[in-house]
Design a protein around this motif. Structure first.
Motif, PDB file in Angstrom:
ATOM      1  N   TYR A   1       0.862  -1.182   0.000  1.00  0.00           N
ATOM      2  CA  TYR A   1       0.000   0.000   0.000  1.00  0.00           C
ATOM      3  C   TYR A   1       0.898   1.231   0.000  1.00  0.00           C
ATOM      4  O   TYR A   1       2.085   1.159   0.345  1.00  0.00           O
ATOM      5  CB  TYR A   1      -0.845   0.070   1.279  1.00  0.00           C
TER       6      TYR A   1
ATOM      7  N   GLN B   1       0.603   5.451   1.353  1.00  0.00           N
ATOM      8  CA  GLN B   1      -0.188   6.420   2.111  1.00  0.00           C
ATOM      9  C   GLN B   1       0.479   7.774   1.996  1.00  0.00           C
ATOM     10  O   GLN B   1       1.595   7.959   2.491  1.00  0.00           O
ATOM     11  CB  GLN B   1      -0.317   5.984   3.573  1.00  0.00           C
TER      12      GLN B   1
ATOM     13  N   GLY C   1      -1.659  12.524   5.371  1.00  0.00           N
ATOM     14  CA  GLY C   1      -3.037  12.867   5.693  1.00  0.00           C
ATOM     15  C   GLY C   1      -4.084  12.134   4.887  1.00  0.00           C
ATOM     16  O   GLY C   1      -5.272  12.452   4.981  1.00  0.00           O
ATOM     17  N   GLN C   2      -3.658  11.145   4.119  1.00  0.00           N
ATOM     18  CA  GLN C   2      -4.588  10.414   3.260  1.00  0.00           C
ATOM     19  C   GLN C   2      -4.772   8.981   3.739  1.00  0.00           C
ATOM     20  O   GLN C   2      -4.049   8.501   4.618  1.00  0.00           O
ATOM     21  CB  GLN C   2      -4.069  10.399   1.815  1.00  0.00           C
ATOM     22  N   GLY C   3      -5.743   8.311   3.132  1.00  0.00           N
ATOM     23  CA  GLY C   3      -5.981   6.913   3.462  1.00  0.00           C
ATOM     24  C   GLY C   3      -4.999   5.996   2.756  1.00  0.00           C
ATOM     25  O   GLY C   3      -4.124   6.446   2.014  1.00  0.00           O
ATOM     26  N   LEU C   4      -5.140   4.698   3.017  1.00  0.00           N
ATOM     27  CA  LEU C   4      -4.274   3.713   2.392  1.00  0.00           C
ATOM     28  C   LEU C   4      -4.731   3.436   0.963  1.00  0.00           C
ATOM     29  O   LEU C   4      -5.910   3.217   0.713  1.00  0.00           O
ATOM     30  CB  LEU C   4      -4.297   2.406   3.189  1.00  0.00           C
TER      31      LEU C   4
ATOM     32  N   ARG D   1       9.434   5.561   4.139  1.00  0.00           N
ATOM     33  CA  ARG D   1       9.050   6.936   3.787  1.00  0.00           C
ATOM     34  C   ARG D   1       9.890   7.374   2.605  1.00  0.00           C
ATOM     35  O   ARG D   1      11.114   7.516   2.723  1.00  0.00           O
ATOM     36  CB  ARG D   1       9.252   7.861   4.977  1.00  0.00           C
TER      37      ARG D   1
END
Lengths: 114, 110
Positions: free
Chosen positions: A35, A37, A40-43, A110
């Motif tokens: 996934y 991300q 501040g967003q969803g997966l 990251r």
């Protein structure tokens, strides 16, 4: 026991470079998911591996993204010619199909594209 | 309509409060349901699976309402450490790929 591990934990790369992200799932887990991300967003689902079956690549955003899983264990997600919009946290999860598909996530990589 | 919807919050509650989150899903063929929590800049962690009969784990209670297609999470006696984003996850029958909600943010203050 050991959980899902991912490396590197952080990666800074220049736009246009290729990157490889690694995931080592929980031993014995046959299912592996990638996934991403954004802040501040969803997966966002990218790709799914189950045992030796062909992967479900339906979530890959472009042909610059690819992934493989060797020997049914370790997986590598490759992003070619990185773009700034690729900057996000890339999360790997594994699951045992016999445990109601509960997923266990790694700490993520990251990725920052400058 | 999104497959899985959650109120983003934030829910801002004092310590000791009881707070409840709902999550609605659109696919009536959904079979597996979960709640995850995600702390800031951390990975999601499984909080609990949600069973048809409802289930409880300490201060946390999860319930499933198939008729209305929603699941809920109740947190009793909130602690500061409960502050996190709570993700609703739904898996449809025949699919191995779960759908994550965007999450509900909880802030527990002293």
């Amino acid at each position: 026991g050991a959980g899902v591990s991912q490396s590197p934990s952080n990666k800074v790369t220049e736009k246009g470079k290729d990157v490889e992200l690694r995931c080592d799932p929980i031993s014995g887990h046959t299912a592996l998911y990638w996934y991403r991300q954004s802040l501040g967003q969803g997966l966002e689902f990218l790709i799914y591996f189950q045992g030796n079956s062909a992967p479900d690549k339906s979530g890959l955003p472009s042909d610059r993204f690819s992934a493989e899983r060797t020997g049914g264990s370790v997986s590598t997600l490759t992003i070619q010619r990185t773009q700034q919009e690729d900057s996000a946290v890339y999360l790997c999860a594994s699951s045992s199909a016999t445990a109601s598909y509960e997923q266990y996530f790694g700490p993520g990589t990251r990725l920052t594209v400058t | 309509r999104k497959e899985v919807e959650q109120d983003p919050g934030p829910f801002n509650v004092p310590e000791g409060a009881t707070v409840a989150f709902n999550c609605t899903y659109s696919n009536s063929a959904s079979q597996s349901f979960f709640w995850y929590r995600q702390d800031c800049r951390k990975e999601p962690k499984l909080l609990m699976s949600v069973y048809s009969s409802g289930n409880e784990d300490g201060r946390f209670t999860a319930q499933l309402n198939r008729a209305s297609q929603y699941i809920s999470l109740l947190i009793r006696d909130s602690k500061l450490s409960d502050s996190a984003t709570y993700l609703c996850v739904v898996r449809s029958g025949g699919s191995y790929i779960p759908t994550f909600g965007r999450g509900t943010s909880l802030i527990v203050h002293p």
